[in-house]
Motif scaffolding. Structure first.
Motif, PDB file in Angstrom:
ATOM      1  N   GLU A  39      13.681  -0.926  -6.696  1.00 25.76           N
ATOM      2  CA  GLU A  39      12.490  -1.734  -6.444  1.00 25.76           C
ATOM      3  C   GLU A  39      11.253  -0.937  -6.840  1.00 25.76           C
ATOM      4  N   SER A  40      10.298  -1.610  -7.494  1.00 27.86           N
ATOM      5  CA  SER A  40       9.063  -0.954  -7.924  1.00 27.86           C
ATOM      6  C   SER A  40       7.910  -1.419  -7.053  1.00 27.86           C
ATOM      7  N   LEU A  41       7.058  -0.478  -6.702  1.00 26.28           N
ATOM      8  CA  LEU A  41       5.878  -0.808  -5.920  1.00 26.28           C
ATOM      9  C   LEU A  41       4.663  -0.274  -6.661  1.00 26.28           C
ATOM     10  N   VAL A  42       3.799  -1.192  -7.084  1.00 30.67           N
ATOM     11  CA  VAL A  42       2.602  -0.805  -7.821  1.00 30.67           C
ATOM     12  C   VAL A  42       1.552  -0.322  -6.840  1.00 30.67           C
ATOM     13  N   ASP A  43       1.041   0.880  -7.067  1.00 33.20           N
ATOM     14  CA  ASP A  43       0.035   1.455  -6.184  1.00 33.20           C
ATOM     15  C   ASP A  43      -1.332   0.867  -6.528  1.00 33.20           C
ATOM     16  N   THR A  44      -1.838   0.040  -5.614  1.00 37.35           N
ATOM     17  CA  THR A  44      -3.165  -0.560  -5.813  1.00 37.35           C
ATOM     18  C   THR A  44      -4.190   0.059  -4.874  1.00 37.35           C
ATOM     19  N   ASN A  45      -3.790   1.119  -4.177  1.00 38.20           N
ATOM     20  CA  ASN A  45      -4.672   1.757  -3.212  1.00 38.20           C
ATOM     21  C   ASN A  45      -5.679   2.646  -3.952  1.00 38.20           C
ATOM     22  N   THR A  46      -6.952   2.335  -3.809  1.00 36.82           N
ATOM     23  CA  THR A  46      -8.004   3.082  -4.493  1.00 36.82           C
ATOM     24  C   THR A  46      -8.757   3.972  -3.506  1.00 36.82           C
ATOM     25  N   PHE A  47      -8.038   4.488  -2.528  1.00 37.80           N
ATOM     26  CA  PHE A  47      -8.669   5.269  -1.467  1.00 37.80           C
ATOM     27  C   PHE A  47      -9.418   6.486  -2.008  1.00 37.80           C
ATOM     28  N   ASN A  48     -10.618   6.682  -1.481  1.00 41.17           N
ATOM     29  CA  ASN A  48     -11.380   7.907  -1.692  1.00 41.17           C
ATOM     30  C   ASN A  48     -12.030   8.270  -0.365  1.00 41.17           C
ATOM     31  N   ALA A  49     -11.946   9.526   0.007  1.00 38.26           N
ATOM     32  CA  ALA A  49     -12.534   9.968   1.270  1.00 38.26           C
ATOM     33  C   ALA A  49     -14.038   9.732   1.255  1.00 38.26           C
ATOM     34  N   ARG A  50     -14.570   9.255   2.379  1.00 42.58           N
ATOM     35  CA  ARG A  50     -16.012   9.049   2.515  1.00 42.58           C
ATOM     36  C   ARG A  50     -16.587  10.085   3.472  1.00 42.58           C
ATOM     37  N   LEU A  51     -17.762  10.519   3.167  1.00 42.93           N
ATOM     38  CA  LEU A  51     -18.388  11.575   3.943  1.00 42.93           C
ATOM     39  C   LEU A  51     -18.811  11.068   5.312  1.00 42.93           C
ATOM     40  N   LYS A  52     -18.617  11.916   6.326  1.00 47.67           N
ATOM     41  CA  LYS A  52     -18.920  11.563   7.707  1.00 47.67           C
ATOM     42  C   LYS A  52     -19.948  12.527   8.283  1.00 47.67           C
TER      43      LYS A  52
END
Length: 257
Positions: A39-52
Motif C-alpha cells: 500500500e502506498s501513502l502519499v505524504d501531503t503533510n507540509t509541516f514546518n515548525a513555527r516560532l513560539k
C-alpha cells in the motif's frame, strides 16, 4: 457431589480465565495494524515548525563583505576569555519579538523559519542596510520530552527542524510491553495555550495526525496498559512464558480433580 471439590474447580476456572484475559495480545502491541501490503501513502503533510514565545534563536547574517554584516552578528565573551566569542542568542519575548542589533524589535512569533528569514531580508533591503543578505536561523531550544511507559524517559534535544512522534519514541528506546499504544497523549503549548491530542500508533491514520510532527517542547506521555502484566516486565516473551506456565499448572490441577 463434593461441594469443596466443586468450589475448588470453580476457583481454578476463574484463575485460568484471569490468566488468559490478562495476557497482552498481538492487537495490543503491533504498530500500523491496518496497513496493507504494497500500500502506498502519499505524504501531503507540509509541516514546518513555527516560532513560539520563549524560543531561543541563533541568527547569522552573511554578505559578500562580512565586515558590513558584522554589526548584525554580535558575539559575547566569557569572563577572562581571550578566544573568539560565541554568537549571541536571541529570546522571543512574551510579545513575540526579539531585540535585534540596528533593526530593533522584530516580531517573529508564529512564523516558520523561512518566513522569519524573509522578514529579515525585507528589513535589510527596504532600509538599504545590506544587499542580498543570506540569513541563517536555528532554533536552539528544540527539545521533546517523552514520559511514561518507555524504556528511557527523558528530555531529548532535536538537531533539525522536524521530528516525528515515531522518532521521539525511538529515541526513548520504544514503548515497554506495558505501554498503551492506542492512547498516547501529546501535550503542546503555543504561547500559553495548551492542547491535548491523543493518538493511536497501532493505526496507520497516525500519519495524518496533526501531532505526527512534533513541535519544540512538546510532551509525549505513554500511559500504562491496565492489563495484568507485571509493571517491571520489559520483555513480552517473559510475560507470555509466565502466563503459559501458569495456565498449564492450573489446567493440570483441574484435570487431577
Amino acid at each position: 457431589m463434593n461441594i469443596s471439590i466443586s468450589v475448588k474447580k470453580l476457583f481454578v476456572l476463574i484463575l485460568v480465565f484471569g490468566i488468559i484475559t490478562s495476557c497482552t495480545t498481538k492487537k495490543d502491541i503491533v504498530y500500523f495494524q491496518n496497513a496493507k501490503s504494497f500500500e502506498s501513502l502519499v505524504d501531503t503533510n507540509t509541516f514546518n515548525a513555527r516560532l513560539k514565545t520563549g524560543d531561543i534563536l541563533n541568527i547569522f547574517i552573511s554578505t559578500l563583505d562580512l565586515t558590513v554584516a558584522k554589526p548584525y552578528n554580535l558575539v559575547e565573551y566569557s569572563s577572562g576569555s581571550q578566544n573568539e566569542g560565541a554568537a549571541l542568542d536571541y529570546l522571543i519575548d512574551p510579545d513575540g519579538n526579539i531585540d535585534y542589533p540596528v533593526l530593533g524589535k522584530v516580531k517573529l512569533v508564529g512564523l516558520t523559519i523561512e518566513e522569519a528569514k524573509e522578514v529579515f531580508k525585507k528589513k535589510f533591503e527596504e532600509g538599504k542596510l545590506l544587499k542580498n543578505p543570506v540569513v541563517i536561523i536555528r532554533i536552539k531550544n528544540y527539545k521533546i520530552s517523552v514520559l511514561g511507559q518507555v524504556r528511557n524517559p527523558g528530555v531529548y534535544p532535536i538537531s533539525g527542524e522536524r521530528v516525528t512522534i515515531l522518532e521521539a519514541i525511538s529515541s526513548a528506546g520504544d514503548l515497554t510491553i506495558t505501554g498503551r499504544r492506542d492512547n498516547i497523549l501529546v501535550i503542546r503549548d503555543f504561547n500559553g495555550t495548551k492542547t491535548y491530542t491523543r493518538i493511536d500508533i497501532t493505526n496507520k491514520e497516525l500519519f495524518n495526525s496533526p501531532v505526527y510532527f512534533l513541535t519544540q517542547n512538546d510532551v509525549v506521555y505513554v500511559q500504562p496498559n491496565t492489563k495484568g502484566i507485571s509493571a517491571g516486565s520489559g520483555d513480552a516473551r517473559i510475560g507470555l512464558v509466565a502466563s503459559l506456565l501458569g495456565l498449564a499448572i492450573t489446567i493440570g490441577l483441574l484435570i487431577q480433580n
